[in-house]
Write an enzyme that holds these catalytic residues in place. Structure first.
Site, short mmCIF file in Angstrom:
data_model
loop_
_atom_site.label_atom_id
_atom_site.label_comp_id
_atom_site.label_asym_id
_atom_site.label_seq_id
_atom_site.Cartn_x
_atom_site.Cartn_y
_atom_site.Cartn_z
N ARG A 140 0.82 -1.21 0.00
CA ARG A 140 0.00 0.00 0.00
C ARG A 140 0.85 1.26 0.00
O ARG A 140 2.00 1.25 0.40
CB ARG A 140 -0.93 0.03 1.21
CG ARG A 140 -2.26 -0.68 0.99
CD ARG A 140 -3.14 -0.62 2.22
NE ARG A 140 -2.41 -1.10 3.38
CZ ARG A 140 -1.85 -0.32 4.29
NH1 ARG A 140 -1.98 1.00 4.21
NH2 ARG A 140 -1.20 -0.84 5.30
N LYS A 285 -8.60 -2.42 1.32
CA LYS A 285 -8.39 -1.58 2.49
C LYS A 285 -9.08 -0.22 2.32
O LYS A 285 -9.47 0.39 3.30
CB LYS A 285 -6.89 -1.40 2.77
CG LYS A 285 -6.24 -2.67 3.33
CD LYS A 285 -6.87 -3.12 4.65
CE LYS A 285 -5.91 -3.75 5.60
NZ LYS A 285 -6.36 -5.02 6.22
N HIS A 304 -10.31 -3.82 12.85
CA HIS A 304 -9.25 -4.40 12.02
C HIS A 304 -8.77 -5.66 12.73
O HIS A 304 -7.73 -5.68 13.39
CB HIS A 304 -8.09 -3.41 11.83
CG HIS A 304 -7.09 -3.88 10.82
ND1 HIS A 304 -5.75 -3.64 10.90
CD2 HIS A 304 -7.26 -4.57 9.67
CE1 HIS A 304 -5.12 -4.16 9.86
NE2 HIS A 304 -6.02 -4.74 9.09
N SER A 322 -1.21 -4.95 9.57
CA SER A 322 -0.95 -5.84 8.44
C SER A 322 0.31 -6.69 8.65
O SER A 322 1.35 -6.16 9.03
CB SER A 322 -0.79 -5.00 7.19
OG SER A 322 -1.90 -4.14 7.09
N LYS A 326 -3.07 -11.81 12.01
CA LYS A 326 -4.53 -11.97 12.05
C LYS A 326 -4.98 -13.18 11.23
O LYS A 326 -5.72 -14.03 11.70
CB LYS A 326 -5.25 -10.72 11.49
CG LYS A 326 -5.07 -9.45 12.29
CD LYS A 326 -5.83 -8.28 11.67
CE LYS A 326 -5.43 -7.93 10.26
NZ LYS A 326 -4.04 -7.48 10.10
N THR A 327 -4.51 -13.23 9.97
CA THR A 327 -4.96 -14.30 9.08
C THR A 327 -4.43 -15.65 9.57
O THR A 327 -5.18 -16.63 9.67
CB THR A 327 -4.48 -14.02 7.64
OG1 THR A 327 -4.98 -12.76 7.23
CG2 THR A 327 -4.98 -15.09 6.67
N ASP A 341 -9.81 -10.52 8.64
CA ASP A 341 -9.25 -9.17 8.60
C ASP A 341 -10.17 -8.02 9.01
O ASP A 341 -9.69 -7.07 9.62
CB ASP A 341 -8.74 -8.91 7.18
CG ASP A 341 -7.78 -7.75 7.08
OD1 ASP A 341 -6.83 -7.71 7.86
OD2 ASP A 341 -7.99 -6.87 6.24
N ARG A 406 1.20 -12.34 -1.67
CA ARG A 406 -0.15 -12.49 -1.11
C ARG A 406 -0.99 -13.50 -1.87
O ARG A 406 -0.83 -13.68 -3.07
CB ARG A 406 -0.88 -11.15 -1.19
CG ARG A 406 -0.30 -10.06 -0.32
CD ARG A 406 -0.87 -10.13 1.08
NE ARG A 406 -0.38 -9.07 1.92
CZ ARG A 406 -0.94 -8.74 3.09
NH1 ARG A 406 -1.99 -9.41 3.53
NH2 ARG A 406 -0.44 -7.77 3.82
#
Ligand SMILES: Nc1ncnc2c1ncn2[C@@H]1O[C@H](COP(=O)(O)OP(=O)(O)O)[C@@H](O)[C@H]1O
Ligand SMILES: C=C(OP(=O)(O)O)C(=O)O
Ligand SMILES: [Ca+2]
Ligand SMILES: [Mn+2]
Length: 622
Positions: A140, A285, A304, A322, A326-327, A341, A406
């Site tokens: 990003r 996002k 988030h 990020s 989390k994932t 997410d 990703r």
């Protein structure tokens, strides 16, 4: 004798090919038999008209000439449906004489074929995923995000130091929008997806994504909630539209622009314009930011966080910036996955905002992350990975393109996904802090004030590649563990979280998924299997009743033992050989926390002033 294709009489030759002939007179006809026409919407023209309105210029009187279907499709092509235009109007420019084909909500298979036709960089991997490149940007670009500041948003949003919202005015927004639209309308075809956000049916948002790249359409097909045929028929006008002209640059000389990359959001117009970056995460996002604006207005907290649920209905949230886990940690073979997410917490419980997951796949291994590994199959988008030219086997260790490789897949690709992706009120709220200094304990139990202190601080690391220019894990304070995506002041989200945690009796935890035994470069990343054991002990309730001791400086409650985790690592001081360096680093970090929190000290958290005082006192003491 009657032939199978009816009417035509054939005679028996002494021919070895005695099988019935196909029902086709020409090769074109034969090809047309291969593909059975899909059921089309009852009123074929209606989505096209609303797309035409979406793609219309604000300066000209009417939109571009749109046709349904692929200009290349010679066989069984859908009937062109021209957008209705007043017949008396004389075209104002050449661009309005030209047709743009709209490829509307294509299936993954169709999008694969489109991607191959479009770019030399799209390939099928050995497991059937679509591997592709996002171009120059592989993460990003937060410094290139702009939000329209108008009378309303000036008062409502968080602006200034620490805020992700960098202002632009309405006029520059429409100029950038026009640039994106002129680009998109100049193409022979564009991809349009109409989809939903939020599994909570009462708070579902309709989104439209318009893009030049087939892979972007497949990415959003995977990431947003996929409508049924019936839902598409009645879709109507979207609540929010993304114009992704990422292949085309922004004008660097325009007002408010500092580079050729520009992500523009107008909340009043409910539109987002992307120029000069093809990183797909920018779209997901970006929409998340919109949900962070819309949902709190309805009393719903946007989070988030990843989210999963045990067999007994115990829900856990995993907040984290990020690339901090989390994932990975919400994808747990023993639990039901609600989402990886972005979630909402309303009076009804939790709901996933999305329809898919976006996993980091650097160093992905089948052994450590089997469910993610198995989700990388036909339909999954693999961004920026490197593979063997011949076998098409992906080398997940290869960082030559980026460390931020990703995989984007629909949530159903995880076998124990909970569909619909909703659950009851959370029991555990886990804050993932990826500590690049290596001084935070692997796990601490937090009281409510500490949970709020750490939630607002959002201390963690930006991991390599997730943001433009980040080459190694970099310590940061990202309010709400996602400062780049929030819209209001962090204390607004914190007050809502405190209220909900209190009301539903959730317990807060701080889990360090980062370094231990020394800072980044000296120590090592806490082993994923240990973090998993820690998380298991939180879920099972084992950690609620464990023995605790308090750490110096941060005053964190740390357990003295956990099943399957070496006890000595639970207190970070034990993992550092140089104790003086540990103390020095600990104090340095405590100082950073103090400095960072200063800007929040003058805010009241919700209506409870005693909670505000407790939160201020919950930071490090030294
Ligand atoms: N102890 C740990 N806990 C969680 N993740 C870890 C740990 N050690 C290494 N990792 C790696 O860190 C990355 C976390 O990424 P991911 O779960 O996709 O982050 P997020 O979903 O928060 O963006 C994964 O590549 C994972 O394998
Ligand atoms: C996609 C991103 O992050 P996350 O891993 O949190 O989804 C991102 O920051 O671009
Ligand atoms: Ca055309
Ligand atoms: Mn993630």
């Amino acid at each position: 004798m009657a032939s199978p294709n009816g009417g035509v009489t054939t005679y028996d030759y002494d021919d070895s090919d005695s099988a019935a002939p196909v029902r086709a007179q020409t090769i074109e006809e034969l090809h047309s038999l291969q593909r059975k026409a899909a059921t089309t919407t009852k009123d074929g023209a209606s989505p096209l008209q609303s797309i035409s309105a979406s793609l219309a210029s604000l300066a000209r009187e009417y939109g571009p000439n749109l046709v349904k279907g692929d200009p290349e499709a010679k066989v069984a092509a859908p009937v062109p449906v021209k957008h209705q235009q007043p017949s008396a109007i004389i075209a104002a420019s050449d661009s309005s004489l030209k047709f743009t084909h709209v490829l509307y909500n294509l299936s993954p298979a169709e999008l694969y074929e489109q991607a191959f036709g479009q770019k030399k960089s799209s390939f099928i991997t050995s497991t059937g995923a679509l591997a592709t490149l996002s171009g120059a940007k592989t993460g990003r670009s937060p410094r290139d995000k702009r939000v329209v500041k108008d009378e309303t948003t000036e008062k409502e949003l968080w602006w200034g130091k620490g805020s992700p919202n960098i202002e632009m005015d309405e006029r520059q927004f429409v100029i950038n929008r026009e640039r994106a639209l002129d680009y998109l309308n100049s193409l022979d075809k564009v991809y349009v997806n109409d989809q939903f956000l939020n599994w909570d049916p009462e708070n579902r948002i309709k989104v439209r994504i318009i893009t030049s790249r087939a892979y972007h359409a497949l990415f959003m097909h995977n990431m947003c909630i996929r409508p049924t045929e019936e839902e598409l028929e009645t879709f109507g006008t979207p609540d929010f539209t993304i114009y992704n002209a990422g292949e085309f640059p922004a004008n660097r000389y325009a007002n408010y622009m500092t580079s050729s990359t520009s992500i523009n959001i107008s909340l009043a117009r409910r539109e987002m314009v992307i120029l000069g970056t093809q990183y797909a995460g920018e779209m997901k996002k970006g929409l998340f930011g919109v949900m962070h604006y819309l949902m709190p207005k309805r009393g719903i907290l946007s989070l988030h966080s990843g989210c999963n649920m045990g067999k007994e209905g115990d829900v856990a949230l995993f907040f984290g910036l990020s690339g901090t886990g989390k994932t990975t940690l919400s994808t747990d073979h023993n639990r039901l996955l609600i989402g990886d997410d972005e979630h909402c917490w309303s009076d009804n419980g939790v709901s996933n905002i999305e329809g898919g997951c976006y996993a980091k796949c650097i160093d992905l291994s089948q052994e450590k992350e089997p469910d993610i590994w198995n989700a990388i199959k036909f339909g999954t988008v693999l961004e920026n990975v490197v593979f063997n030219e011949r076998t098409r086997e992906v080398d997940y260790a290869d960082k030559s393109i980026t460390e931020n490789t990703r995989a984007a897949y629909p949530i159903e690709f995880i076998p124990n996904a909970l569909i619909p992706c909703v659950g009851p009120h959370p029991k555990n709220v886990i804050l993932l802090a990826c500590d690049a200094y290596g001084v935070l304990p692997p796990v601490s139990k937090l009281n409510l004030a500490q949970t709020m202190y750490h939630f607002i601080s959002g201390y963690t690391a930006i991991v390599a590649g997730t943001e433009d220019g980040i080459k190694e894990p970099t310590a940061t304070f990202s309010a709400c563990f996602g400062a780049a995506f929030i819209m209001y002041h962090p204390t607004k989200y914190a007050a809502m979280l405190a209220e909900k945690m209190q009301k539903y009796g959730a317990t807060g935890w701080l889990v360090n998924t980062g370094w231990s035994g020394g800072r980044y470069g000296v120590g090592s990343r806490i082993k994923l299997p240990y973090t998993r054991k820690i998380i298991d002990a939180i879920h099972s309730g084992e950690l609620l009743t464990a023995n605790y001791k308090k750490t110096e400086v941060f005053g964190l409650e740390i357990p003295t033992g956990i099943d399957g985790v070496p006890s000595e690592i639970l207190d970070p001081v034990n993992t550092w050989t140089d104790k003086a360096a540990y103390k020095e680093t600990l104090l340095k970090l405590a100082g950073l926390f103090k400095n960072n929190f200063e800007v929040f000290a003058s805010y009241k958290i919700g209506d409870d002033s005693s909670l505000t005082d407790q939160i201020l006192a919950a930071g490090p003491n030294f």
